[in-house]
Design a protein around this motif. Structure first.
Motif, PDB file in Angstrom:
ATOM      1  N   UNK A  24       0.793  -1.133  -0.114  1.00 38.82           N
ATOM      2  CA  UNK A  24       0.068   0.031   0.110  1.00 38.82           C
ATOM      3  C   UNK A  24       0.878   1.077   0.024  1.00 38.82           C
ATOM      4  N   UNK A  25       2.093   1.332   0.562  1.00 41.62           N
ATOM      5  CA  UNK A  25       3.024   2.307   0.441  1.00 41.62           C
ATOM      6  C   UNK A  25       3.392   2.463  -0.992  1.00 41.62           C
ATOM      7  N   UNK A  26       3.747   1.434  -1.548  1.00 47.15           N
ATOM      8  CA  UNK A  26       4.001   1.361  -2.968  1.00 47.15           C
ATOM      9  C   UNK A  26       3.068   2.150  -3.800  1.00 47.15           C
ATOM     10  N   UNK A  27       1.766   1.484  -3.661  1.00 46.40           N
ATOM     11  CA  UNK A  27       0.600   2.299  -4.356  1.00 46.40           C
ATOM     12  C   UNK A  27       0.677   3.838  -4.187  1.00 46.40           C
ATOM     13  N   UNK A  28       0.793   4.303  -2.794  1.00 49.82           N
ATOM     14  CA  UNK A  28       0.883   5.523  -2.699  1.00 49.82           C
ATOM     15  C   UNK A  28       1.941   6.482  -3.506  1.00 49.82           C
ATOM     16  N   UNK A  29       3.118   5.415  -3.561  1.00 48.25           N
ATOM     17  CA  UNK A  29       4.131   6.022  -4.256  1.00 48.25           C
ATOM     18  C   UNK A  29       3.789   6.231  -5.682  1.00 48.25           C
ATOM     19  N   UNK A  30       3.252   5.417  -6.198  1.00 43.68           N
ATOM     20  CA  UNK A  30       2.960   5.260  -7.879  1.00 43.68           C
ATOM     21  C   UNK A  30       1.796   6.633  -7.985  1.00 43.68           C
ATOM     22  N   UNK A  31       0.757   6.783  -6.895  1.00 43.64           N
ATOM     23  CA  UNK A  31      -0.036   7.742  -7.059  1.00 43.64           C
ATOM     24  C   UNK A  31       0.626   8.913  -7.107  1.00 43.64           C
ATOM     25  N   UNK A  32       1.383   9.211  -6.366  1.00 43.73           N
ATOM     26  CA  UNK A  32       2.322  10.444  -6.336  1.00 43.73           C
ATOM     27  C   UNK A  32       3.112  10.801  -7.404  1.00 43.73           C
ATOM     28  N   UNK A  33       3.834   9.735  -7.956  1.00 39.78           N
ATOM     29  CA  UNK A  33       4.967   9.946  -8.895  1.00 39.78           C
ATOM     30  C   UNK A  33       4.255   9.970 -10.284  1.00 39.78           C
ATOM     31  N   UNK A  34       3.466   9.056 -10.707  1.00 34.75           N
ATOM     32  CA  UNK A  34       2.960   9.056 -11.964  1.00 34.75           C
ATOM     33  C   UNK A  34       2.657  10.416 -12.826  1.00 34.75           C
ATOM     34  N   UNK A  35       1.766  11.036 -12.018  1.00 33.71           N
ATOM     35  CA  UNK A  35       1.189  12.360 -12.748  1.00 33.71           C
ATOM     36  C   UNK A  35       2.426  13.219 -12.792  1.00 33.71           C
ATOM     37  N   UNK A  36       3.817  13.085 -12.410  1.00 28.97           N
ATOM     38  CA  UNK A  36       4.720  13.792 -12.457  1.00 28.97           C
ATOM     39  C   UNK A  36       5.820  13.308 -13.617  1.00 28.97           C
ATOM     40  N   UNK A  37       5.230  12.374 -14.432  1.00 31.52           N
ATOM     41  CA  UNK A  37       6.071  11.848 -15.432  1.00 31.52           C
ATOM     42  C   UNK A  37       5.765  12.451 -16.600  1.00 31.52           C
ATOM     43  N   UNK A  38       6.575  13.460 -16.922  1.00 27.14           N
ATOM     44  CA  UNK A  38       6.083  14.517 -18.167  1.00 27.14           C
ATOM     45  C   UNK A  38       7.323  14.843 -19.038  1.00 27.14           C
ATOM     46  N   UNK A  39       7.254  14.811 -20.372  1.00 23.84           N
ATOM     47  CA  UNK A  39       8.417  15.627 -20.960  1.00 23.84           C
ATOM     48  C   UNK A  39       9.300  16.426 -20.337  1.00 23.84           C
ATOM     49  N   UNK A  40      10.732  16.225 -20.603  1.00 21.91           N
ATOM     50  CA  UNK A  40      11.920  17.030 -19.978  1.00 21.91           C
ATOM     51  C   UNK A  40      12.329  16.603 -18.895  1.00 21.91           C
ATOM     52  N   UNK A  41      11.555  15.659 -17.934  1.00 17.31           N
ATOM     53  CA  UNK A  41      12.178  15.142 -16.612  1.00 17.31           C
ATOM     54  C   UNK A  41      13.193  14.069 -17.055  1.00 17.31           C
ATOM     55  N   UNK A  42      14.288  13.918 -16.319  1.00 16.82           N
ATOM     56  CA  UNK A  42      15.138  12.971 -16.523  1.00 16.82           C
ATOM     57  C   UNK A  42      14.836  11.835 -15.663  1.00 16.82           C
ATOM     58  N   UNK A  43      15.258  10.498 -15.817  1.00 23.80           N
ATOM     59  CA  UNK A  43      15.020   9.449 -15.399  1.00 23.80           C
ATOM     60  C   UNK A  43      15.733   9.546 -13.868  1.00 23.80           C
TER      61      UNK A  43
END
Length: 265
Positions: free
Chosen positions: A18-37
């Motif tokens: 569930x902590x991992x699910x929270x991490x994904x819910x926070x991170x996924x919207x931030x994966x956009x053009x221009x960010x580095x891996x």
């Protein structure tokens, strides 16, 4: 040896998931053009610093918190300050958390911006295959039933390559446990029945073209790429097998936790 988990152990694994699910819910919207891996990896590390736990992959020597694989990278993409997300990319985020000794493991492929219809289809089919595989992950079935479901949807119905060099696995007390959970069918090797207390990571890795992969490139010996340069998609959930249902522990909407009833009971 397959390690069956008791209720207390599953509760610990569930908390990690569930902590991992929270991490994904926070991170996924931030994966956009221009960010580095590397930025993505830093966000994951910052999350763990705030909420506890440590990167599960560090125990196996992986140089990052998240495997960030783009387009023709199948799995194990090493975070880099030099690799930037671009419009139209498929970005697979494979992340595990070690929370007080309990391991979670999940992957989601993010469609960034203007993704082509062909690549949107690849993601949709891979997600359908994951759901179908989970649907077969019930007490009394065999590992091969999961593989049959994935192969039927991805290869037989859509002509995609089902990666056979890597597969799903048991998880929960270690990052990689028995049994292996292949996606390709038929396969060689053990084919145990699913039992109450098994916790497994089901993870279709599906290539647009050939199923063959290359391990290692000029950037890292970790990176796994498609042999023919075609694009790939990777989706994964950790699930727990009970007598009368299967629980998706890494469900992103875990407040309405997905439970699949065992129709054989």
């Amino acid at each position: 040896m397959i390690r069956l988990k008791n209720d207390d152990q599953i509760a610990g694994i569930r908390k990690s998931c569930r902590e991992l699910a929270d991490l994904f819910n926070e991170i996924i919207p931030r994966v956009k053009p221009g960010v580095s891996t590397k930025e993505i990896d830093n966000w994951c590390m910052d999350f763990l610093r705030r909420y506890g736990g440590k990167p599960a992959w560090h125990s196996e020597g992986f140089p990052g918190c998240a495997c960030v694989s783009i387009n023709n990278q199948v799995i194990h993409g090493v975070p880099s300050k030099k690799r930037f997300v671009q419009d139209g990319d498929l970005v697979s985020l494979d992340i595990g958390i070690d929370l007080d000794g309990y391991i979670s493991d999940s992957c989601h492929t993010v469609m960034v911006g203007n993704v082509s219809p062909a690549h949107r289809k690849l993601v949709r089919v891979t997600r359908e295959a994951l759901a179908a595989g989970i649907g077969e992950a019930v007490k009394g079935n065999r590992i091969s039933d999961i593989a049959k479901a994935v192969t039927s949807i991805c290869q037989d119905q859509n002509g995609y390559g089902v990666v056979y060099d890597f597969c799903g696995h048991g998880v929960g007390l270690d990052v990689h446990e028995d049994p292996s959970v292949p996606n390709n069918y038929p396969f060689r090797g053990a084919n145990p029945r699913l039992q109450r207390g098994m916790v497994i990571a089901i993870e279709p890795m599906i290539n647009e073209g050939s199923a063959d992969v290359i391990v290692g490139d000029d950037e890292s010996d970790w990176n796994v790429l498609t042999a023919d340069g075609s694009w790939s998609c990777h989706e994964e959930h950790t699930v727990a097998i009970f007598d009368d249902h299967t629980e998706i522990l890494t469900d992103l909407d875990y407040n309405g936790a997905s439970c699949l009833k065992n129709s054989s009971l």
